[in-house]
Design an enzyme around this catalytic site. Sequence first.
Site: not given
Length: 307
Positions: A208, A210, A256
């Site tokens: 992901t 962030n 995220e």
Amino acid sequence: MQRWRGYESVPGGWGRSVVTIGVFDGVHRGHQAIIGHAVKRARDLGLQSVVMTFDPHPAEVVRPGSHPAVLTEPVRKAELIEELGVDALCVVPFTPEFSHKEPNEFVHDVLVEALHAAVVVVGDNFRFGHRAAGDVTALETLGRTFGFTVEDAPLVADDGLVFSSTYIRSCVDAGDVRAAAGALGRPHRLSGVVVRGDARGRELGFPTANLMVHRYAAVPADGIYAAWLTQGGVRRPASVSIGTNPTFSGTERRVEAYVLDFSGDLYGERVHLDFVAHLREQRTYDGIEPLIAQIRADVEQTRATLA
């Protein structure tokens, strides 16, 4: 579009103009109607159109600590205003000194001396001057004194619901990004720089991005969302998680984004998330496998929602 920081920066040879004033956070459908009215009147009269707004939000100066969540950062707000065909944007630093200007002083110094207003377009609920003492009626009275007219643009509503920045913030805060988009006229956008997290998403097979967002940014409620992630002019589908990762006993609230069908590196990049739909609430799972299964389901739901 010309951009000025402070009304003192208006060029000396600036001619008469049609002016509209407001915070315009979100540049939502109601704001678009007011600004659009000012732009049309300016064109009809052969004058320049000016949007005057403030930075920081007046609430933070008048009542420190009460800064509302921000729907549009200053750069984004300026872009949206420019898209409406405005000739000039005047961003006035909202200082304690400025907040103490009485209504007649505000009109004389800003609207008359600096912007040479011929027409001032405002919404029904417009207030101005120290302690918001001035209203539309007071502005009309001052207009007769200083030689400008006031046009009161009616508030925009849908089924009796008046569009306002406060209403949209409440939608975002509740995670109702569809309702927010309906009032904005486009998806709610959250922007930020991609920073390094704990790499747990990568370990699960779903790396992901962030996001580090502005301290006052209007972040949607905790949950899973379908969104579009834009970086460098390229838009990609993304499944977005907002919350504290309860399965791993997290405490830090994070935004995220798992970008579908993407394997590039976004660290250090500034990206934008346009929220399309809320998919589900955050949940705690008994182990890694149920969590991975749910993430897979979220990804497929995101793909279907954005198809």
